[in-house]
Design an enzyme around this catalytic site. Structure first.
Site, PDB file in Angstrom:
ATOM      1  N   TYR A   1      17.806 -34.921 -26.990  1.00  0.00           N
ATOM      2  CA  TYR A   1      19.074 -35.459 -26.500  1.00  0.00           C
ATOM      3  C   TYR A   1      20.112 -34.355 -26.265  1.00  0.00           C
ATOM      4  O   TYR A   1      21.115 -34.567 -25.581  1.00  0.00           O
ATOM      5  CB  TYR A   1      19.658 -36.485 -27.471  1.00  0.00           C
ATOM      6  CG  TYR A   1      18.868 -37.777 -27.552  1.00  0.00           C
ATOM      7  CD1 TYR A   1      17.782 -38.017 -26.726  1.00  0.00           C
ATOM      8  CD2 TYR A   1      19.220 -38.772 -28.459  1.00  0.00           C
ATOM      9  CE1 TYR A   1      17.060 -39.185 -26.802  1.00  0.00           C
ATOM     10  CE2 TYR A   1      18.493 -39.957 -28.537  1.00  0.00           C
ATOM     11  CZ  TYR A   1      17.403 -40.154 -27.705  1.00  0.00           C
ATOM     12  OH  TYR A   1      16.697 -41.321 -27.783  1.00  0.00           O
TER      13      TYR A   1
ATOM     14  N   LYS B   1       4.484 -35.835 -33.521  1.00  0.00           N
ATOM     15  CA  LYS B   1       3.420 -35.941 -32.511  1.00  0.00           C
ATOM     16  C   LYS B   1       2.725 -34.574 -32.474  1.00  0.00           C
ATOM     17  O   LYS B   1       2.633 -33.919 -31.423  1.00  0.00           O
ATOM     18  CB  LYS B   1       4.065 -36.317 -31.160  1.00  0.00           C
ATOM     19  CG  LYS B   1       3.108 -36.721 -30.076  1.00  0.00           C
ATOM     20  CD  LYS B   1       2.448 -38.070 -30.296  1.00  0.00           C
ATOM     21  CE  LYS B   1       1.450 -38.357 -29.188  1.00  0.00           C
ATOM     22  NZ  LYS B   1       0.583 -39.506 -29.464  1.00  0.00           N
TER      23      LYS B   1
ATOM     24  N   ASP C   1       2.961 -42.715 -32.514  1.00  0.00           N
ATOM     25  CA  ASP C   1       2.365 -43.919 -31.918  1.00  0.00           C
ATOM     26  C   ASP C   1       1.770 -44.812 -33.010  1.00  0.00           C
ATOM     27  O   ASP C   1       1.952 -46.036 -33.015  1.00  0.00           O
ATOM     28  CB  ASP C   1       1.325 -43.570 -30.837  1.00  0.00           C
ATOM     29  CG  ASP C   1       0.427 -42.416 -31.215  1.00  0.00           C
ATOM     30  OD1 ASP C   1       0.712 -41.711 -32.216  1.00  0.00           O
ATOM     31  OD2 ASP C   1      -0.595 -42.196 -30.536  1.00  0.00           O
TER      32      ASP C   1
ATOM     33  N   ASP D   1      15.416 -42.851 -32.997  1.00  0.00           N
ATOM     34  CA  ASP D   1      16.200 -43.807 -32.215  1.00  0.00           C
ATOM     35  C   ASP D   1      15.355 -45.061 -31.972  1.00  0.00           C
ATOM     36  O   ASP D   1      15.800 -46.197 -32.197  1.00  0.00           O
ATOM     37  CB  ASP D   1      16.576 -43.132 -30.876  1.00  0.00           C
ATOM     38  CG  ASP D   1      17.590 -43.939 -30.086  1.00  0.00           C
ATOM     39  OD1 ASP D   1      18.024 -44.988 -30.583  1.00  0.00           O
ATOM     40  OD2 ASP D   1      17.944 -43.509 -28.974  1.00  0.00           O
TER      41      ASP D   1
ATOM     42  N   ASP E   1      15.351 -48.856 -34.365  1.00  0.00           N
ATOM     43  CA  ASP E   1      15.669 -50.136 -33.733  1.00  0.00           C
ATOM     44  C   ASP E   1      14.541 -51.143 -33.946  1.00  0.00           C
ATOM     45  O   ASP E   1      14.788 -52.326 -34.203  1.00  0.00           O
ATOM     46  CB  ASP E   1      15.920 -49.957 -32.231  1.00  0.00           C
ATOM     47  CG  ASP E   1      17.402 -49.742 -31.940  1.00  0.00           C
ATOM     48  OD1 ASP E   1      18.153 -49.449 -32.898  1.00  0.00           O
ATOM     49  OD2 ASP E   1      17.805 -49.875 -30.778  1.00  0.00           O
TER      50      ASP E   1
END
Ligand code: NAD
Length: 362
Positions: free
Chosen positions: A141, A192, A224, A248, A252
């Site tokens: 980000y 990852k 994943d 993020d 959620d």
């Protein structure tokens, strides 16, 4: 020591739910020995109304001088036409970055009494208690270079940079291990590493930091698989730590396991444990002023503050247990209401928590 708290109610339902959290703090101070001074300032749309900017200088100065910040919510339709720099959300981003809050703690906690509110089967989620520690100020980000450019063949391409330095990984890892020490002492680092070099370094640094926290059981999981496990068997997790982007998304998803946005608190911490505490929901303009807002996410944010910034575990548990007691009694605001329960408003819910806190003394 007397703790200093900056109280920033903000907009919409912000002032209504913060007023209930203050009632809880008042009773802890007056009857349970919490040494606390509170001062209130304007942020978001309220900051714009008061001083022409969403983060007035005196608000930032108050927050910087405080040991912790309690925030309601910011935003509202009346501010949407303002220039970007004057919008309420800018106040929030501004204060997070000015205070150096790099560690975002997002619990997904489901009181068993509310298990039927989840879209998942009650037995999968009842009693769920996960803490996701998300890195908040680095990663893709913020990485440079970024942009949209034209290739030699005339096609456009968008690009971002995923970068984490060793010190950035180390400080979020330490924050996560310290969090795990205050809970069930199990930490799952999500990355990852089978594809990304950044993740390889992440895993290496997290492993190294783990040597300083021998009581914490560390595991690693690819993102994943973590997404899959969160909906398959979320109760296997205690604390999860991950990057800004993965956090993020996962936080959620984890929040939705609980089925109610009005119940979830959050904390954003700096390197010294100073923190900003706020509910994860927004200013809910659709119900603002109606007295219907659920104040429990804000009250549970106070519990997080007592635990993570003030190290007052017994008081934190007192608040959390009081919320449990109120739910046991069947009290519900409209967002968590089910048949057979008693519908109450914001103020009655806050009063009930205060009463439960007092009752537990006997
Ligand atoms: P929201 O979270 O404010 O509301 C979403 C829905 O949940 C609404 O129906 C609302 O009534 C309900 N809800 C939210 N909190 C509740 C509570 N405590 N009790 C009962 N019901 C509750 O999200 P939104 O509608 O997308 O955004 C509204 C405003 O809030 C916007 O201006 C947005 O920018 C802002 N916002 C602020 C924050 C923040 O301050 N951290 C976060 C998200 C959105």
């Amino acid at each position: 020591m007397t703790y200093k708290l900056a109280v920033l109610p903000g907009d919409g339902i912000g002032p209504e739910i913060v007023a209930e959290a203050i009632k809880v703090l008042d009773v802890l101070r007056d009857e349970f020995g919490l040494a606390l001074e509170m001062e209130t300032a304007a942020i978001g749309g309220a900051g714009y109304e008061a001083a022409g900017v969403p983060l007035p200088d005196e608000t930032l100065a108050l927050a910087q001088a405080a040991d912790a910040v309690l925030l309601g919510a910011v935003g509202g339709p009346q501010y949407e036409s303002l220039p970007r720099d004057l919008r309420p959300e800018r106040g929030l981003l501004g204060i997070r970055s000015a205070l150096g809050l790099f560690s975002n703690l997002r619990p997904a906690l489901l009181y068993p009494q509310l298990a039927s509110a989840s879209t998942l089967k009650a037995e999968v989620v009842a009693g769920l208690d996960i803490m996701i520690v998300r890195e908040l100020t680095g990663g893709i980000y913020f990485g440079q270079p970024r942009g949209i450019r034209k290739r030699p063949d005339g096609q456009r391409e968008g690009f971002n940079t995923l970068v984490y330095s060793e010190p950035e990984i180390e400080r979020i890892a330490r924050s996560a291990f310290a969090t795990a020490m205050k809970r069930a002492r199990r930490l799952c680092s999500v990355d990852k590493a089978n594809v990304l070099e950044v993740s390889e370094l992440w895993r290496e640094v997290v492993e190294r930091v783990s040597a300083d926290y021998p009581e914490v059981e560390l595991s690693h999981m690819y993102v994943d698989n973590a997404a899959m496990q969160l909906v398959r068997d979320p109760k296997q997790f205690d604390v999860m730590v991950t990057t800004n982007l993965f956090g993020d998304i996962l936080s959620d998803a984890a929040a939705m396991l609980t089925g109610s946005i009005g119940m979830l608190p959050s904390a954003s911490l700096d390197a010294n444990g100073k923190g900003m505490y706020e509910p994860i929901h927004g200013s809910a303009p659709d119900i603002s002023g109606s007295g219907k807002a659920n104040p429990l996410a804000t009250i549970l944010s106070v519990a997080m503050m007592l635990r993570y910034s003030f190290d007052l575990e017994a008081l934190a548990q007192r608040v959390e247990n009081a919320v449990g007691k109120v739910l046991d009694k069947g009290l519900r605001t409209q967002d968590i209401f089910t048949e057979g329960c008693e519908l109450v408003g914001t103020v009655a819910m806050g009063d009930a928590v205060v009463h439960a806190i007092q009752e537990m003394r006997e």
